[in-house]
Every structure is written in C-alpha cells, then in structure tokens.
Design a protein around this motif. Structure first.
Motif, short mmCIF file in Angstrom:
data_model
loop_
_atom_site.label_atom_id
_atom_site.label_comp_id
_atom_site.label_asym_id
_atom_site.label_seq_id
_atom_site.Cartn_x
_atom_site.Cartn_y
_atom_site.Cartn_z
N THR A 167 122.13 36.98 78.94
CA THR A 167 122.95 37.69 77.96
C THR A 167 122.66 37.14 76.56
O THR A 167 122.20 36.01 76.39
N GLN A 168 122.97 37.97 75.58
CA GLN A 168 122.82 37.54 74.20
C GLN A 168 123.74 36.35 73.92
O GLN A 168 123.37 35.42 73.21
N ALA A 169 124.94 36.38 74.50
CA ALA A 169 125.88 35.27 74.31
C ALA A 169 125.31 33.97 74.85
O ALA A 169 125.49 32.90 74.25
N MET A 170 124.60 34.04 75.97
CA MET A 170 123.99 32.84 76.54
C MET A 170 122.90 32.30 75.61
O MET A 170 122.85 31.10 75.34
N LEU A 171 122.04 33.20 75.11
CA LEU A 171 120.99 32.76 74.19
C LEU A 171 121.62 32.16 72.93
O LEU A 171 121.16 31.13 72.43
N CYS A 172 122.66 32.78 72.44
CA CYS A 172 123.36 32.27 71.27
C CYS A 172 123.89 30.87 71.54
O CYS A 172 123.77 29.97 70.69
N SER A 173 124.45 30.63 72.71
CA SER A 173 124.98 29.30 73.04
C SER A 173 123.84 28.28 73.14
O SER A 173 124.03 27.12 72.79
N TYR A 174 122.65 28.70 73.59
CA TYR A 174 121.49 27.81 73.61
C TYR A 174 121.09 27.44 72.18
O TYR A 174 120.83 26.29 71.87
N GLU A 175 121.04 28.45 71.30
CA GLU A 175 120.61 28.23 69.93
C GLU A 175 121.62 27.42 69.13
O GLU A 175 121.26 26.77 68.15
N GLN A 176 122.88 27.48 69.50
CA GLN A 176 123.90 26.71 68.80
C GLN A 176 124.08 25.32 69.39
O GLN A 176 124.83 24.51 68.86
N GLY A 177 123.42 25.04 70.49
CA GLY A 177 123.52 23.74 71.12
C GLY A 177 124.78 23.55 71.94
O GLY A 177 125.12 22.44 72.34
N LYS A 178 125.48 24.65 72.23
CA LYS A 178 126.71 24.57 73.02
C LYS A 178 126.40 24.42 74.51
O LYS A 178 127.19 23.86 75.25
N ARG A 179 125.25 24.96 74.92
CA ARG A 179 124.82 24.85 76.32
C ARG A 179 123.33 24.53 76.33
O ARG A 179 122.59 24.95 75.45
N ALA A 180 122.91 23.84 77.36
CA ALA A 180 121.48 23.56 77.55
C ALA A 180 120.96 24.49 78.63
O ALA A 180 121.59 24.64 79.68
N PRO A 181 119.83 25.14 78.37
CA PRO A 181 119.29 26.05 79.39
C PRO A 181 118.75 25.28 80.58
O PRO A 181 118.28 24.15 80.45
N SER A 182 118.80 25.91 81.75
CA SER A 182 118.14 25.34 82.91
C SER A 182 116.63 25.43 82.67
O SER A 182 116.18 26.15 81.78
N VAL A 183 115.87 24.73 83.45
CA VAL A 183 114.41 24.78 83.32
C VAL A 183 113.93 26.21 83.51
O VAL A 183 113.07 26.71 82.77
N GLU A 184 114.50 26.91 84.49
CA GLU A 184 114.12 28.29 84.75
C GLU A 184 114.45 29.19 83.56
O GLU A 184 113.63 29.99 83.13
N SER A 185 115.67 29.05 83.03
CA SER A 185 116.08 29.87 81.89
C SER A 185 115.23 29.57 80.66
O SER A 185 114.84 30.48 79.93
N LEU A 186 114.94 28.29 80.43
CA LEU A 186 114.10 27.91 79.30
C LEU A 186 112.72 28.55 79.43
O LEU A 186 112.19 29.09 78.46
N GLY A 187 112.17 28.53 80.63
CA GLY A 187 110.87 29.16 80.85
C GLY A 187 110.90 30.65 80.54
O GLY A 187 109.97 31.19 79.93
N ARG A 188 111.96 31.33 80.96
CA ARG A 188 112.07 32.78 80.69
C ARG A 188 112.24 33.05 79.20
O ARG A 188 111.68 34.02 78.68
N VAL A 189 113.02 32.20 78.52
CA VAL A 189 113.20 32.38 77.07
C VAL A 189 111.88 32.15 76.34
O VAL A 189 111.51 32.94 75.46
N LEU A 190 111.16 31.11 76.71
CA LEU A 190 109.86 30.86 76.08
C LEU A 190 108.90 32.01 76.33
O LEU A 190 108.15 32.42 75.43
N ASN A 191 108.91 32.54 77.53
CA ASN A 191 108.07 33.69 77.86
C ASN A 191 108.46 34.90 77.00
O ASN A 191 107.60 35.61 76.49
N ALA A 192 109.77 35.11 76.85
CA ALA A 192 110.25 36.24 76.03
C ALA A 192 109.86 36.05 74.56
O ALA A 192 109.60 37.03 73.86
N LEU A 193 109.80 34.79 74.12
CA LEU A 193 109.39 34.50 72.75
C LEU A 193 107.87 34.58 72.58
O LEU A 193 107.37 34.64 71.46
N GLY A 194 107.16 34.55 73.70
CA GLY A 194 105.70 34.59 73.64
C GLY A 194 105.11 33.25 73.23
O GLY A 194 104.07 33.22 72.57
#
Length: 127
Positions: A32-59
C-alpha cells in the motif's frame, strides 16, 4: 552504525531521483501507499522481501541502494534535496541536448546537408 542507517531517507531519495510517485512505486511493489510512506518516514522497516520488491519497483539494485545510503548518511537530510535537484537538472539537460541534436540532424537531413544513410545500401560503392 547500522548498515541500513538512513534507509528511509535513501528510499525517498531514490524514488524522487527517479521522478516516481509513491502510489506508482507502491502499486508496482505490491504494497500500500501508506506502507511505503511509513518506510520513507522511518516509522516502519521493510522486510527483506518487501525491500526487494520496492527496489525492483524503483528499478535499482543493491549497489545503487548502497550509494544512496552512503549519500544520505554522509551528507545528511539537508544536502539530499539539493542532490536530487542537481540530478534532475542534469537529466533534463541531457534529454534536452539529445532532443536538440535529433532536431538538428532532422533539419540537416531535410536540407540535404547530410546523407540519409538509413536508405543507402550497406557496402554499396559511393557514386
């Protein structure tokens, strides 16, 4: 200092430097956008799997993430925004130069100043 100190700043910097919107990255990463926002604000740390998907989405790959982490950790938040602006300005200048170069070539082609090599047989002797 943790290897991923400043991860939230680095994720935001990477997204902005690639001129992407949170909703588009989140959708592509399957979060969700809220989840990505919480990652970018430092409120939550992404799991390794989520981080990999975000990096892939960022290219981006891990090397680019490491460079972004080094940048935000070395220079701090105050210098990240100018770095983003500088990167975007260089990208704009490069694209504009490519467009202008293509336009100049097109005009020269129309004037006959340069030969249209796309229509010439390769290997044929010049007359």
């Amino acid at each position: 200092m943790s290897t991923f100190q400043g991860l939230h700043k680095a994720l935001r910097w990477l997204r902005l430097s690639h001129q992407l919107k949170q909703r588009d990255v989140a959708r592509s990463a399957g979060i969700t956008q809220a989840m990505l926002c919480s990652y970018e604000q430092g409120k939550r740390a992404p799991s390794v799997e989520s981080l990999g998907r975000v990096l892939n989405a960022l290219g981006v790959d891990l090397a680019e993430l490491a460079r972004a982490l080094a940048l935000v950790n070395r220079e701090g938040e105050a210098r990240v925004a100018p770095a983003i602006d500088s990167d975007l300005e260089r990208q704009r200048e490069r694209v504009l130069a490519e467009v202008l170069d293509g336009f100049r070539r097109w005009l020269l082609l129309l004037d006959g100043a340069i030969p249209d090599v796309s229509r010439r047989d390769v290997g044929a002797p010049r007359k």
